[in-house]
Design a protein around this motif. Structure first.
Motif, short mmCIF file in Angstrom:
data_model
loop_
_atom_site.label_atom_id
_atom_site.label_comp_id
_atom_site.label_asym_id
_atom_site.label_seq_id
_atom_site.Cartn_x
_atom_site.Cartn_y
_atom_site.Cartn_z
N THR A 15 0.03 -0.78 -12.15
CA THR A 15 -1.62 -2.01 -12.13
C THR A 15 -2.57 -1.13 -12.59
N LEU A 16 -2.26 -1.55 -10.93
CA LEU A 16 -3.38 -1.15 -10.44
C LEU A 16 -3.75 -0.14 -10.11
N LYS A 17 -2.93 0.61 -9.97
CA LYS A 17 -3.12 2.06 -9.55
C LYS A 17 -4.52 2.76 -11.14
N LYS A 18 -3.31 1.93 -12.39
CA LYS A 18 -4.07 2.57 -13.77
C LYS A 18 -5.62 2.20 -13.83
N ARG A 19 -6.08 0.99 -12.70
CA ARG A 19 -6.98 0.44 -13.31
C ARG A 19 -8.12 1.06 -12.37
N TYR A 20 -7.62 1.09 -11.57
CA TYR A 20 -8.79 1.54 -10.10
C TYR A 20 -9.23 3.31 -10.26
N SER A 21 -7.68 4.19 -10.43
CA SER A 21 -7.99 5.51 -10.54
C SER A 21 -8.87 6.42 -10.32
N ASP A 22 -9.69 5.68 -11.54
CA ASP A 22 -10.02 6.73 -12.23
C ASP A 22 -11.65 5.99 -11.81
N LEU A 23 -11.89 4.69 -11.43
CA LEU A 23 -13.69 4.69 -10.73
C LEU A 23 -14.19 5.28 -9.67
N SER A 24 -14.90 5.65 -9.46
CA SER A 24 -16.01 6.17 -8.87
C SER A 24 -15.96 5.35 -7.36
N ILE A 64 6.55 -5.43 -6.70
CA ILE A 64 5.67 -4.30 -4.90
C ILE A 64 5.40 -3.16 -6.74
N LYS A 65 6.07 -2.64 -7.15
CA LYS A 65 5.87 -1.84 -7.41
C LYS A 65 5.56 -1.70 -9.50
N ARG A 66 5.82 -3.04 -9.82
CA ARG A 66 4.53 -3.45 -11.24
C ARG A 66 3.61 -3.11 -10.32
N ASN A 67 2.97 -4.09 -9.81
CA ASN A 67 1.76 -4.92 -9.00
C ASN A 67 0.89 -3.19 -8.71
N ILE A 68 1.55 -2.29 -8.12
CA ILE A 68 1.11 -0.71 -7.91
C ILE A 68 1.08 0.24 -9.62
#
Length: 202
Positions: free
Chosen positions: A61-70, A55-59
């Motif tokens: 990964t996905l935070k890095k992909r989407y945190s900077d998206l508008s 779970i923590k690995r997925n979190i």
């Protein structure tokens, strides 16, 4: 401190993970508190994973992909159907993993231009050799890590429909949804749009 390659990003963390991506995008859009993140992802196990470490690995990964998206991209990811959400997830991968962008530009563009039926098994080996010259940090990766990158990259291409599957590597055409195309143009993401429309190159 160990240096990190500017090319690899978070690709080792997994493929498009659409269902999990929707959950993360919604939490980001809602500006959820740390407590809500903890409750939703850890205690309620919204990802439905077997271990906390997964779970923590997925979190991460996905935070890095989407945190900077508008927010408008995140909104499409949350509200779009499966196809649209997957394409937005693919955009999230491209904008945070330069190695994927360069694989498309240096391998897939030629393959589609020359109307190859399938990718050769040797293209990854050749790409890795070239990449090692450009990026010494990538070159120092263990072979097992490079194999994992290839595995995830091909899985993403298969999930997106660019290849029929990761065994035959048979090439297919993919149409990017017009609402996503418009959004990419609005945000002047022309390089990534060109990558996403690679199967239409002439």
């Amino acid at each position: 401190m160990q240096k990190k390659s500017v090319y690899i990003g978070n690709l080792l963390g997994g493929s498009t993970m659409v269902r999990e991506s929707r959950i993360i995008a919604k939490l980001i859009l809602d500006n959820a508190s740390d407590e809500v993140w903890e409750q939703t992802l850890i205690r309620d196990n919204a990802f439905q994973k077997n271990t906390i470490s997964t779970i923590k690995r997925n979190i991460s990964t996905l935070k890095k992909r989407y945190s900077d998206l508008s927010p408008d991209f995140l909104q499409l990811l949350v509200e779009g159907n499966e196809e649209l959400a997957r394409q937005v997830a693919f955009y999230g991968i491209l904008q945070s993993n330069l190695i994927f962008v360069e694989f498309i530009e240096r391998v897939l563009v030629d393959a589609y231009l020359l109307k190859y039926r399938q990718l050769s098994r040797s293209v990854w080996r050749d790409f890795v050799a070239e990449q090692g010259i450009k990026d010494p940090i990538f070159d120092e990766l263990k072979d097992s890590s490079k194999d994992k990158i290839r595995e995830v990259l091909y899985r993403v291409l298969a999930e997106m429909g660019f290849i029929k599957d990761s065994k035959t590597l048979t090439l297919q055409k993919v149409l990017i949804r017009p609402e996503l195309v418009q959004l990419l143009e609005k945000h002047e993401q022309y390089r990534l749009l060109k990558c996403m429309q690679v199967s239409l190159v002439t």
